[in-house]
Design an enzyme around this catalytic site. Sequence first.
Site, mmCIF file in Angstrom:
data_model
loop_
_atom_site.group_PDB
_atom_site.id
_atom_site.type_symbol
_atom_site.label_atom_id
_atom_site.label_comp_id
_atom_site.label_asym_id
_atom_site.label_seq_id
_atom_site.Cartn_x
_atom_site.Cartn_y
_atom_site.Cartn_z
ATOM 1 N N GLU A 1 0.841 -1.196 0.000
ATOM 2 C CA GLU A 1 0.000 0.000 0.000
ATOM 3 C C GLU A 1 0.873 1.241 0.000
ATOM 4 O OE1 GLU A 1 -3.894 1.614 2.477
ATOM 5 O OE2 GLU A 1 -3.102 -0.387 2.806
ATOM 6 N N GLU B 1 -1.926 -0.249 13.691
ATOM 7 C CA GLU B 1 -3.101 0.240 12.981
ATOM 8 C C GLU B 1 -4.371 -0.013 13.784
ATOM 9 O OE1 GLU B 1 -5.059 -0.176 8.523
ATOM 10 O OE2 GLU B 1 -3.772 -1.780 9.278
#
Length: 561
Positions: free
Chosen positions: A161, A420
Site C-alpha cells: 500500500e 493500525e
Amino acid sequence: MDGPVRVAKELPARKVTEPSPGVFVFDLGQNMVGSVRLSLSGDAGTTVRLRHAEVLNPDGTVYTANLRSAAATDTYVLKGGGSETYEPRFTFHGFRYVEVTGLPGAPPASALTGRVMHTSAPFTFEFETDVPMLNKLHSNITWGQRGNFLSIPTDTPARDERLGWTGDINVFAPTAAYTMESARFLTKWLVDLRDAQTDEGAFTDVAPIVGNVGNGAAGWGDAGVTVPWSLYQAYGDRQVLKDAWPSIRAWLTYLEKNSDGLLRPAGGYGDWLNVSDETPKDVIATAYFAHSADLAARTATELGEDPAPFLDLFTRIRTAFQAAYVTAEGRVKGDTQTAYVLSLSMDLLPETLRTAAADRLVALIEAKDWHLSTGFLGTPRLLPVLTDTGHTDVAYRLLQQRSFPSWGYQIDKGSTTMWERWDSIQPDGGFQTPDMNSFNHYAYGSVGEWMYTNIAGIAAGRPGFREIVIRPRPGGDVTSARATFASVYGPVSTQWRLRSGGIDLRCTVPPNTTAEVWVPADSADSVTHTRATFLREDEGCAVYRVGSGSHRFTGQDAPSA
C-alpha cells in the site's frame, strides 16, 4: 522542497534463531523501515533469500500474511571467493525480523545490520517520565513517524500500500510537529494534496493520488484544512496558510454544495477502526464540515481576509447540527465516545449543554470499565476533551490503562511502533484479520500531542512558540517528568517533580520569547520563584510571566489530577 531520504542510523541484529533447519531469523529488536546489510561468504552461484516481517508466528517463523501481496523479499546470488556484503538498493521494507535462507552455514547475529531510512529531518522532542510505559509510548510514536515519513506520509511501510492517506496525517500532524521537524516535509506533501484536488473542490483520500481511491471523505479530505493549520501553529509561518487558502475555499464550496440543509450525508470511513462503537457517519461528516469552516475563518483572519462568510457558515452548520443530532438533555446522536468528543472539541454544543455532554462521555468510558472505544477520528481528541472539561484524572486513567483496548496493551504485547488496530495482536495472542493489519501505523500516536502539552507541559501560546505556555498537569502515576522541545526560537525545556506537599518546576525559555508558567499550588503565596511576574490565580494554579532564560518555581500543596 523537503529533505532527501537517507540512511539515518543502523541497528545491529540482537539475536538470530533457527526455527527450522537452514532457516535463520534475525531480530533487530525494533520495527523499522529501510533495508539490511548482510555479510556472508560461500560458493559462487549460491542463492540467498531474505524475507522481511514485522512480527513472528508462535513457532518463531516470520508472519507475513498481513503484507498481502507484498513479497518483501530480496535475493542475492554470491559471486564466491571470500567475504561479501549485500546492501539492496532502490527498495525499502517495514520490518523487525529478517528470515535468511540459503546460507551455507549458521550465521552470527553480527552478520546482519538494519539500515534505518526516512526523509531527512531532525527529531525535536525529548521526553521522559518516571513511568516506563509512557517513555516506551513516546519511543513508539517517534519510531512510527520515522518509518512512515519516507518521501510521503504513508499509512504503513510494510504491506502493498504505502499511500499518503489524508485521514492518518489529519490526526497525527500536531504530534508530528512536536516530535520531528515537519514543516518542509508536510509543506511539500500539501502541494501533492492540492495537485490532486478535484475540479469540484474535493480533496482526495490519498495524496499523491493513486488510482481511484476516492475523495471527499470526512476527516480525510479535511486534512487540506487541518494540516496547514497545524503547521502554522507549530512554526508560525503564514505562507503555508496563504498557499492553502484557494484550495480551502474550494473544499468548503464542495462541502456546502454536497450537503442537505448543511448536514453532510453519511459516507466515508467514519471513526475508522473504533472498538465496536460506531458513530453515525453523518454526525462525523457534519462535525468535520463545521470544523473546516471554523478553521477557514481563523485562517482568513490570519491572512487579513474577511472571515465573516466562514464564521457565518460555521454558525449555520452548528445550528443545523444541534437541531438534527443533539437532544435538549445534551445527548448526541449515536451516543458514542467519539460523538461527544467531536461535538465538544469542535464547539458544536450550546454552552449550557457542555457539562452534560462531558459527563455523558465520562459515563460511557466508565461503562467500558474505564477503556476507550474510539477510532482514528475520536482518539486524538479524546484526552484533550477530558482535560478541557475538567476530567484530566480520567485522561490519565485511559493513558495508563494496560488491558485491551489501550496504548499500554499494545506495549505489553511487544509493540515497538504504533499499531493500525488496537488489537493487531489479539488478547489470545492471535493476529487480527490479515487483510488490514499493520504494526507500524502512526494514527493512534496522535496521543503524543496531549502528552507533550500536559505531562511535559509545553504548548504554543501563539503560533510558532513566540509565546509559550508551560503548564504541566501532574496526574496518574507520573510524579516526575522532563522534556525538551526544539522550537523555531530555540530549545524549550521543562523538568518537574512532585515532592511532599508540592511541586518543583524548572523551565528554560529561548531568546526572543516569553512564557506563561502555570504552577500547581493552592495560592500564589505558597509559590517561590526566580525572576517571574505574577499574573493571576486560575484553576488551582498560580500563573506567572517570564522571559528568556532558566527559571525555577516551588509550589506548595500542588493538587493532582
